[in-house]
Motif scaffolding. Sequence first.
Motif, short mmCIF file in Angstrom:
data_model
loop_
_atom_site.label_atom_id
_atom_site.label_comp_id
_atom_site.label_asym_id
_atom_site.label_seq_id
_atom_site.Cartn_x
_atom_site.Cartn_y
_atom_site.Cartn_z
N ALA A 166 24.02 7.19 -10.10
CA ALA A 166 22.65 6.94 -10.58
C ALA A 166 21.92 6.01 -9.63
CB ALA A 166 22.70 6.34 -11.98
N GLU A 167 22.61 4.99 -9.13
CA GLU A 167 21.99 4.05 -8.18
C GLU A 167 21.59 4.75 -6.88
OE1 GLU A 167 24.98 0.66 -9.95
OE2 GLU A 167 25.19 1.31 -7.88
N ALA A 168 22.46 5.64 -6.40
CA ALA A 168 22.17 6.37 -5.17
C ALA A 168 20.92 7.24 -5.34
CB ALA A 168 23.36 7.23 -4.77
N VAL A 169 20.76 7.85 -6.51
CA VAL A 169 19.58 8.67 -6.78
C VAL A 169 18.32 7.82 -6.69
CG1 VAL A 169 18.35 9.97 -8.56
CG2 VAL A 169 20.79 10.38 -8.17
N MET A 170 18.38 6.61 -7.26
CA MET A 170 17.21 5.72 -7.24
C MET A 170 16.89 5.27 -5.83
SD MET A 170 17.51 3.39 -10.71
CE MET A 170 19.26 3.29 -10.97
N ILE A 171 17.89 4.83 -5.08
CA ILE A 171 17.63 4.34 -3.72
C ILE A 171 17.16 5.47 -2.82
CG2 ILE A 171 18.80 3.51 -1.62
CD1 ILE A 171 20.21 1.46 -3.30
N ASP A 172 17.77 6.65 -2.95
CA ASP A 172 17.35 7.80 -2.14
C ASP A 172 15.88 8.13 -2.38
OD1 ASP A 172 19.84 8.01 -1.05
OD2 ASP A 172 20.38 9.90 -2.02
N TYR A 173 15.48 8.13 -3.64
CA TYR A 173 14.10 8.46 -3.96
C TYR A 173 13.13 7.42 -3.40
CZ TYR A 173 9.93 9.75 -6.57
OH TYR A 173 8.65 10.12 -6.90
N LEU A 174 13.47 6.14 -3.55
CA LEU A 174 12.61 5.08 -3.02
C LEU A 174 12.53 5.16 -1.50
CD1 LEU A 174 13.73 2.06 -5.26
CD2 LEU A 174 11.63 3.42 -5.46
N MET A 175 13.65 5.43 -0.85
CA MET A 175 13.64 5.58 0.62
C MET A 175 12.78 6.77 1.02
SD MET A 175 15.45 3.20 2.20
CE MET A 175 15.87 3.96 3.77
N ASP A 176 12.90 7.88 0.33
CA ASP A 176 12.09 9.07 0.63
C ASP A 176 10.60 8.72 0.57
OD1 ASP A 176 14.29 10.71 0.91
OD2 ASP A 176 14.21 11.51 -1.13
N CYS A 177 10.19 8.07 -0.50
CA CYS A 177 8.77 7.78 -0.71
C CYS A 177 8.22 6.79 0.31
CB CYS A 177 8.56 7.22 -2.12
SG CYS A 177 8.85 8.42 -3.44
N PHE A 178 8.94 5.70 0.52
CA PHE A 178 8.41 4.64 1.39
C PHE A 178 8.50 5.00 2.87
CE2 PHE A 178 8.97 2.09 -2.48
CZ PHE A 178 7.74 1.47 -2.52
N VAL A 179 9.56 5.64 3.29
CA VAL A 179 9.67 6.00 4.71
C VAL A 179 8.63 7.04 5.08
CG1 VAL A 179 11.13 7.08 6.47
CG2 VAL A 179 12.10 5.34 4.94
N SER A 180 8.40 8.00 4.21
CA SER A 180 7.39 9.03 4.47
C SER A 180 6.03 8.40 4.73
CB SER A 180 7.31 9.98 3.26
OG SER A 180 6.25 10.89 3.42
N ALA A 181 5.71 7.35 3.95
CA ALA A 181 4.41 6.68 4.12
C ALA A 181 4.40 5.77 5.33
CB ALA A 181 4.09 5.89 2.85
N ILE A 182 5.51 5.05 5.56
CA ILE A 182 5.51 4.00 6.57
C ILE A 182 5.52 4.57 7.99
CG2 ILE A 182 7.94 3.50 7.15
CD1 ILE A 182 5.34 0.97 5.86
N ILE A 183 6.00 5.78 8.18
CA ILE A 183 5.99 6.39 9.51
C ILE A 183 4.56 6.49 10.04
CG2 ILE A 183 6.39 8.55 10.79
CD1 ILE A 183 8.87 8.98 9.05
N LYS A 184 3.61 6.78 9.14
CA LYS A 184 2.21 6.94 9.55
C LYS A 184 1.42 5.63 9.49
CE LYS A 184 2.22 10.29 6.51
NZ LYS A 184 1.79 11.33 5.55
N TYR A 185 1.96 4.62 8.86
CA TYR A 185 1.27 3.33 8.70
C TYR A 185 1.10 2.66 10.07
CZ TYR A 185 0.64 -1.57 7.26
OH TYR A 185 0.18 -2.86 7.11
N ASP A 186 -0.06 2.05 10.29
CA ASP A 186 -0.32 1.30 11.52
C ASP A 186 -0.18 2.16 12.77
OD1 ASP A 186 -1.07 -1.08 12.87
OD2 ASP A 186 1.02 -1.50 13.37
N ASP A 187 -0.48 3.45 12.63
CA ASP A 187 -0.42 4.38 13.77
C ASP A 187 -1.81 4.99 13.92
OD1 ASP A 187 -0.06 6.42 15.59
OD2 ASP A 187 1.86 7.07 14.76
N PRO A 188 -2.54 4.65 15.01
CA PRO A 188 -3.91 5.15 15.20
C PRO A 188 -4.01 6.67 15.20
CG PRO A 188 -3.40 3.41 16.77
CD PRO A 188 -2.11 3.77 16.12
N GLY A 189 -2.92 7.33 15.55
CA GLY A 189 -2.94 8.80 15.63
C GLY A 189 -2.67 9.48 14.32
N GLU A 190 -2.38 8.72 13.28
CA GLU A 190 -2.04 9.30 11.98
C GLU A 190 -2.97 8.76 10.90
OE1 GLU A 190 0.14 11.55 11.34
OE2 GLU A 190 1.41 11.61 13.13
#
Length: 483
Positions: free
Chosen positions: A395-419
Amino acid sequence: MEETGKAVRYSVKWEQLLSPQRSRESSRKYVRSTDLRSEFEKDYHRIIGSASFRRLQDKTQVFPLDKSDFIRTRLTHSLEVSSLAKSLGQNIGENILAYKKDPEFTPQMKEDICNILQCAGLIHDIGNPPFGHFGETAIREWFRRNLSKLTFHGKLIEDVLTEQMKEDFYHFEGNAQALRLVTKLHFLVDENGMNLTYALLNTIVKYPVPSVGIREDSEDIKEKKMGYYYADEDMFREIQQATGTNGCRHPLTFILEAADDIAYKTADIEDAFIKGFISYYFLLQELEKLENDNKNEKVSFNPAQKLAQLYERGLEKKVRNPEEYAVKNWIVRAQGFLISCATFGFTSNYKEIMEGTYKHDLFYGTFAEELMELLGRMAYQQVFTSRPIYRMEVAEAVMIDYLMDCFVSAIIKYDDPGEELDSIDERMVSFISSNYKNAYHYHAKGKTDVEKLYLRLLLVTDYICGMTDSYAKRLYQELKAIL
């Protein structure tokens, strides 16, 4: 190294090892003050007043989200390690003085060692993510699965990052996160974090190697895991230079590690007993096997015999639960014995520890080594690999995986002038602590696009590691619209 009577004068001196230097020195350093605390006593007050330390009260030690008041959290564990480490420091410091092992060692150094170890015990786990050590595993495995799939400017992130950057994520480690958190992420006054003394900071670096320097099959304990991230390498070098350890473990690290081992291996047995995973009779049976294997050895502490004696004493006292009386009191006796063994381990290997050539923990080669292995094995077989724990970890792995999916997807484009962030990405980034984002922007100045990407990925792990168990669960439920 030079001889002075029976004592030995080492190339690494305690005066340098106990460096009170900080990244930012106080502007009042040379002004007469009524504050009579040593620099290491000041560290203690900085730690206990921090939000990161308070969050440990809602982070898992063994049993996640447990509702019992008895079962240990990271906070209670850290307090126990702090106490044990200070006790070890007192024993070892007194031994150095009494037997004149080092002509330059003073009573003030003994006091400083005790204060440093007390502080180190409080923060040794401060970088751990929610859900205990399994949280670390879940984050590592997420990166191993996903860095080969995610893209940055049309290229796979796995191909964009340098080898050390990738290995930092593949070997994500709470120890390295602790150094990062206390030196950079407490962005309240400035970029220096808690601004702790270098002697304390070096004490919590259990593995003075980078992720590309890990040697899991090495006989040298210091190479087993990563001690610092690529992003924090300059800070690590500065700490090492100030304290003179030059790539070796700080001597106090061995003491801190012994205190941690004593605390968690005995506490895991006590908690497992309270939760019904281990019985008094099972513990007695396992300790008797250890006694039979070592029946020709003369030791001051006979674990099985002591447990049985305590049970009999419980019967004599007519306590309501003699098994519980025996186990809980046995834990205290075992800790005292293990403290004595760790003291012997340090003082009998003093020369090698001070020269940076000692490769083992402080229980190596003693009867305590087998007792510690037995306690660890019991906890692993009876608790950590049990179905209830496995269920919780899934259950913990499901929670961490989901949070990582959501935040990493957003953070890759954060502070990037081209995105450009879409509406959901903007909201995900807004959840991240402004302290962490301020730290990111400060350290990202002048960096290349790849270095900024690496720092943004660290920004996600910084944020998730700062979560308590309850907050991580609640945020997961809110994002999944589980009401």
